[in-house]
Design a protein around this motif. Structure first.
Motif, PDB file in Angstrom:
ATOM      1  N   SER A  55      97.499 -31.365  51.926  1.00  0.00           N
ATOM      2  CA  SER A  55      98.024 -30.274  52.841  1.00  0.00           C
ATOM      3  C   SER A  55      97.770 -30.735  54.437  1.00  0.00           C
ATOM      4  O   SER A  55      98.628 -30.764  55.194  1.00  0.00           O
ATOM      5  CB  SER A  55      97.514 -28.862  52.652  1.00  0.00           C
ATOM      6  OG  SER A  55      97.911 -28.464  51.323  1.00  0.00           O
ATOM      7  N   VAL A  56      96.632 -31.290  54.597  1.00  0.00           N
ATOM      8  CA  VAL A  56      96.019 -31.760  55.791  1.00  0.00           C
ATOM      9  C   VAL A  56      96.950 -32.983  56.282  1.00  0.00           C
ATOM     10  O   VAL A  56      97.269 -33.127  57.109  1.00  0.00           O
ATOM     11  CB  VAL A  56      94.536 -31.974  55.754  1.00  0.00           C
ATOM     12  CG1 VAL A  56      94.256 -32.816  57.034  1.00  0.00           C
ATOM     13  CG2 VAL A  56      93.908 -30.911  55.485  1.00  0.00           C
ATOM     14  N   VAL A  57      97.156 -34.044  55.259  1.00  0.00           N
ATOM     15  CA  VAL A  57      97.878 -35.231  55.392  1.00  0.00           C
ATOM     16  C   VAL A  57      99.151 -34.838  55.794  1.00  0.00           C
ATOM     17  O   VAL A  57      99.781 -35.536  56.865  1.00  0.00           O
ATOM     18  CB  VAL A  57      97.716 -36.180  54.119  1.00  0.00           C
ATOM     19  CG1 VAL A  57      98.481 -37.336  54.318  1.00  0.00           C
ATOM     20  CG2 VAL A  57      96.172 -36.660  54.232  1.00  0.00           C
ATOM     21  N   ALA A  76     100.331 -32.089  56.909  1.00  0.00           N
ATOM     22  CA  ALA A  76     100.411 -31.345  58.229  1.00  0.00           C
ATOM     23  C   ALA A  76     100.498 -32.343  59.419  1.00  0.00           C
ATOM     24  O   ALA A  76     101.070 -32.304  60.231  1.00  0.00           O
ATOM     25  CB  ALA A  76      99.432 -30.250  58.274  1.00  0.00           C
ATOM     26  N   ALA A  77      99.610 -33.310  59.042  1.00  0.00           N
ATOM     27  CA  ALA A  77      99.545 -34.180  60.365  1.00  0.00           C
ATOM     28  C   ALA A  77     100.698 -35.069  60.594  1.00  0.00           C
ATOM     29  O   ALA A  77     101.147 -35.512  61.584  1.00  0.00           O
ATOM     30  CB  ALA A  77      98.232 -35.311  60.270  1.00  0.00           C
ATOM     31  N   ALA A  94      94.330 -29.266  48.968  1.00  0.00           N
ATOM     32  CA  ALA A  94      93.998 -29.096  50.335  1.00  0.00           C
ATOM     33  C   ALA A  94      93.878 -30.585  51.062  1.00  0.00           C
ATOM     34  O   ALA A  94      94.452 -30.598  52.222  1.00  0.00           O
ATOM     35  CB  ALA A  94      92.351 -28.493  50.345  1.00  0.00           C
ATOM     36  N   HIS A  95      93.498 -31.440  50.560  1.00  0.00           N
ATOM     37  CA  HIS A  95      93.663 -33.009  51.239  1.00  0.00           C
ATOM     38  C   HIS A  95      95.064 -33.228  51.435  1.00  0.00           C
ATOM     39  O   HIS A  95      95.485 -33.953  52.674  1.00  0.00           O
ATOM     40  CB  HIS A  95      93.018 -34.116  50.299  1.00  0.00           C
ATOM     41  CG  HIS A  95      93.008 -35.263  51.156  1.00  0.00           C
ATOM     42  ND1 HIS A  95      92.008 -35.721  51.842  1.00  0.00           N
ATOM     43  CD2 HIS A  95      93.976 -36.349  50.961  1.00  0.00           C
ATOM     44  CE1 HIS A  95      92.414 -37.145  52.261  1.00  0.00           C
ATOM     45  NE2 HIS A  95      93.383 -37.558  51.484  1.00  0.00           N
ATOM     46  N   SER A 122     103.128 -41.797  55.290  1.00  0.00           N
ATOM     47  CA  SER A 122     102.093 -40.985  55.535  1.00  0.00           C
ATOM     48  C   SER A 122     100.650 -42.228  55.469  1.00  0.00           C
ATOM     49  O   SER A 122     100.007 -42.205  56.287  1.00  0.00           O
ATOM     50  CB  SER A 122     101.647 -39.827  54.807  1.00  0.00           C
ATOM     51  OG  SER A 122     101.740 -40.339  53.239  1.00  0.00           O
TER      52      SER A 122
END
Length: 99
Positions: A80-82, A84-85, A77-78, A58
């Motif tokens: 989770s976004v990483v 998910a990407a 939240a950060h 990642s």
């Protein structure tokens, strides 16, 4: 150091303890021992390399930046976004920019 008033001396007992423990790494899980026993924790430790590999992927593939969040919700939240990407990039496969 042991400091007693004006006297200062090397804490030999603490130095020896540090030498005895050099090279050991300890993990203290926050799991209920009744639910997850020693076998579970040891088994999870054996898969730690996969978690570390995911973080390396990642950081490298997604050019993830250091996290400067201070609140628990912002950090979650950060990440989770990483992740998910990362999942999207992994699903796309090598021909589309993923793995």
């Amino acid at each position: 150091m042991k400091v007693t008033g004006q006297d200062r001396a090397l804490n030999e007992e603490l130095v020896q303890n540090a030498r005895d423990l050099a090279g050991y790494k300890a993990y203290i899980p926050n799991l209920d021992p009744k639910v997850a026993g020693a076998e579970f924790v040891i088994g999870a430790y054996h898969y730690l390399w996969q978690v570390e590999k995911s973080f390396r992927i990642s950081k490298h593939d997604l050019t993830a930046r250091p996290i400067y969040h201070h609140q628990h919700e912002s950090i979650e939240a950060h990440l989770s976004v990483v992740f998910a990407a990362l999942a999207v990039a992994w699903r796309l496969g090598p021909s589309r920019g993923g793995h």
